[in-house]
Design a protein around this motif. Sequence first.
Motif, short mmCIF file in Angstrom:
data_model
loop_
_atom_site.label_atom_id
_atom_site.label_comp_id
_atom_site.label_asym_id
_atom_site.label_seq_id
_atom_site.Cartn_x
_atom_site.Cartn_y
_atom_site.Cartn_z
N TYR A 23 16.39 45.34 54.06
CA TYR A 23 15.93 45.84 52.72
C TYR A 23 14.97 45.34 51.86
CZ TYR A 23 20.23 48.65 53.93
OH TYR A 23 21.45 49.68 54.34
N ALA A 25 15.06 45.22 48.33
CA ALA A 25 15.07 44.53 46.97
C ALA A 25 16.72 44.85 46.84
CB ALA A 25 14.61 45.39 45.83
N ARG A 27 20.02 45.88 44.74
CA ARG A 27 20.45 46.92 43.71
C ARG A 27 21.02 46.20 42.65
NH1 ARG A 27 23.29 51.39 47.19
NH2 ARG A 27 21.56 52.31 48.22
N GLN A 30 23.15 42.86 42.27
CA GLN A 30 23.47 42.21 43.58
C GLN A 30 23.10 40.78 43.50
OE1 GLN A 30 21.85 45.11 46.39
NE2 GLN A 30 23.94 45.90 47.09
N GLY A 50 29.74 53.32 47.02
CA GLY A 50 28.36 53.23 47.34
C GLY A 50 27.43 52.67 46.68
N GLY A 51 28.01 51.55 45.52
CA GLY A 51 27.04 50.94 44.92
C GLY A 51 26.27 49.68 45.44
N GLY A 52 27.16 49.35 46.63
CA GLY A 52 26.81 48.22 47.65
C GLY A 52 27.42 46.99 47.26
N LYS A 53 28.64 46.99 47.39
CA LYS A 53 29.50 45.95 47.23
C LYS A 53 29.40 45.03 48.47
CE LYS A 53 33.18 48.58 46.26
NZ LYS A 53 32.44 49.64 45.78
N SER A 54 29.33 45.52 49.75
CA SER A 54 29.64 44.69 50.90
C SER A 54 28.36 43.87 50.79
CB SER A 54 29.30 45.71 52.15
OG SER A 54 30.14 47.00 52.07
N LEU A 55 27.20 43.92 50.40
CA LEU A 55 26.33 43.15 50.52
C LEU A 55 26.57 41.76 49.61
CD1 LEU A 55 22.71 44.90 50.44
CD2 LEU A 55 23.73 43.94 52.45
N ARG A 338 26.19 57.95 49.71
CA ARG A 338 26.05 56.44 49.47
C ARG A 338 24.72 56.01 50.17
NH1 ARG A 338 31.04 53.31 50.53
NH2 ARG A 338 32.76 54.79 50.28
N HIS A 587 20.17 54.52 59.04
CA HIS A 587 20.46 55.54 58.24
C HIS A 587 19.43 56.66 58.20
CE1 HIS A 587 23.05 53.14 55.08
NE2 HIS A 587 23.35 53.08 56.35
P1 ADP Z 1 30.41 50.11 48.26
O1 ADP Z 1 31.08 49.11 49.52
O2 ADP Z 1 29.99 49.55 47.12
O3 ADP Z 1 30.95 51.77 48.59
P2 ADP Z 1 28.39 49.78 50.22
O4 ADP Z 1 28.56 48.26 50.56
O5 ADP Z 1 29.17 50.44 51.57
O6 ADP Z 1 29.05 50.29 48.90
O7 ADP Z 1 27.08 50.15 50.26
C1 ADP Z 1 26.61 51.63 50.30
C2 ADP Z 1 25.26 51.80 50.88
O8 ADP Z 1 24.21 51.29 50.17
C3 ADP Z 1 25.57 51.19 52.42
O9 ADP Z 1 24.72 52.07 53.25
C4 ADP Z 1 24.32 50.02 52.13
O10 ADP Z 1 23.69 49.53 53.40
C5 ADP Z 1 23.45 50.78 50.99
N1 ADP Z 1 22.74 49.49 50.18
C6 ADP Z 1 23.48 48.62 49.77
N2 ADP Z 1 22.62 47.80 49.00
C7 ADP Z 1 21.45 48.15 49.37
C8 ADP Z 1 20.06 47.53 48.84
N3 ADP Z 1 19.91 46.45 48.03
N4 ADP Z 1 19.07 48.30 49.45
C9 ADP Z 1 19.12 49.33 50.05
N5 ADP Z 1 20.49 49.76 50.53
C10 ADP Z 1 21.52 49.17 50.22
#
Ligand code: ADP
Length: 631
Positions: A23, A25, A27, A30, A50-55, A338, A587
Amino acid sequence: MNAVIATAPAATPQQVLHEVFGYGAFRGAQREIVEHVVAGGDALVLMPTGGGKSLCYQVPAVLRHRAGQGVAVVVSPLIALMHDQVGALDELGVAAAFLNSTLDGDEARRVERDLLSGRLVLLYAAPERILTPRFMAMLQSLNERGKLSLFAIDEAHCVSQWGHDFREEYLGLSALHEQFPGVPRLALTATADEHTRADIVERLRLEEARLFVASFDRPNIRYTIVEKDEPKKQLLRFLRDEHEGDAGIVYCQSRKKVEETAAWLSAEGLDALPYHAGLDAAVRRRHQDRFLREDGVVMVATIAFGMGIDKPDVRFVAHLDLPKNIEGYYQETGRAGRDGLAADAWMAYGLADVVNQRRMIDESEAGEDFKRLQRAKLDALLALAEAHDCRRVRLLAYFGEASEPCGNCDNCISAPATWDATEAARKALSCIYRFGQADGHRGSGRYGAMHLIDVLRGKLTDKVTQRGHERLSTFGIGADVSEAQWRLVLRQLIALGHVQTEGEFSTLALAESAREVLRGEVAVRLRVPAEAKARGKTARDRSTRGAAPKPPPVPLDAAATARFEALKAWRAEVAREHNLPAYIVFHDAALAEMAREQPATLDDLAGISGVGARKLEAYGREILRVLESAG
Ligand code: ADP
Ligand code: ZN
């Protein structure tokens, strides 16, 4: 599994994001969260689905592992999610594993060996597993060697009884802090009102943690709430007009309705599957697998389905019944889009929904305080459903966020026609009042909505003549208002609490506040029901939609579309070979960008969002070949 990348030399968060995850940048918050955790701080992260918590924990896990700080332990109650994430990390070349009840003894011991050897970057485990003496002893041993890099506690709202899915085992997780005070902890959740948030802090001992609250907006999701008229047909029209071949979820309240709806959609030629807790575990697993792995499956489900499903390309979430509250609605709809591409949250809503939900609360065994809270939450949802202004503004306001009209909800896209229903409301209320008088018990009716509407419209039904209701002064006073409009008037009166429904037959009775409306002190403005508008209007509706700034799903020209399809076919093959859901390979968004940009070299390809070093190495040449032969 080989973990080349995860053991590479130290790097910055940005480099890891780019190299490993592909990726460009971070989000929103993060980056700040990652930096805070890498530096050893605790954090509580509130981010929408879908906000991107895992990263937020995966990037720190990679960084700290590279710095020799060992393994990150991720606590999750969701087995499907663990499998998915470990599968995805595997594809990225990050050494990860899970420990849960699906492993047999040998498999579990292999994972434990990997854990103790320091090879793993991330370990996912269920809370009950973590709290066993055996596992705690392993953590102790890792910690003594400085090889415990962080704890991530996912779905942290499960620690609160106020949350919507309390889990007893979560209460024990404060032990992590007590026994390993030096290891940074990150608690994450998508749903936490004030009360739940306070519980998380207290019960997980996160008093020192920094709080990160991301915006709850999901701008790519379009919210639409339609009048329920012929719900199944409306659903089918929505699916055919806007989501041909897309994957999505249709939520229904009961198991029976799930079965019926799935059967009906299948008979109409859609690839629809049922899912509810009454189905055999093997059937549920099979249906879930098909939904995750295949393209374009429509899952018709109760809310038993969805937790831990992080399929990124769910293009719509439809509700055929009203959820319990806005939290539920937002969580369920949040499963759409997401991947950041355009997605729809569509709901059909009608009078029966209001009546049912109210009755379920009234008849539940809960205490009065709890019922009062549930009623207030339902009211907030009803206000959203009845709104004629921006849905998103209301949703975000509910979560404490101010915003401007969004331009991407039904009300913004085409402002609904409204009419002054004050007079009609007064007529309906006084008719209910007359029923009570005629039957000799003031103010309380013994009749349901159908009969009321018949009397208002002056229809001589059997019931009307039996009761002598054609002699009431209110008989026929509402003949100028259509039946659909009357239903809407009643629904709003019930939603606003001026009319109550009682008993098995949902008979109507006046509430205290009805007086104000009767006296004309409260103005009532309603949207004109769809039925009252010209029936053939859908075509025009759609053209007004087209003019709206809908984030393009995949705006590709014909040639690029052909390349996109070729890439998808290639991806399906790879997914089958590796026994993985297609989205874990790439994706849709990444494939679309490749199709559009037509990278000609591996270097160009590395610039595409979603292409990390590992995937470039594993698939780069094949992708270039597919692109070339597709022209
Ligand atoms: P959550 O756990 O908050 O519901 P996820 O961690 O599953 O969300 O992230 C949602 C989607 O967004 C995933 O498919 C992830 O790969 C994508 N994503 C997260 N952060 C970024 C980023 N900085 N740039 C691009 N895609 C991202
Ligand atoms: Zn809007």
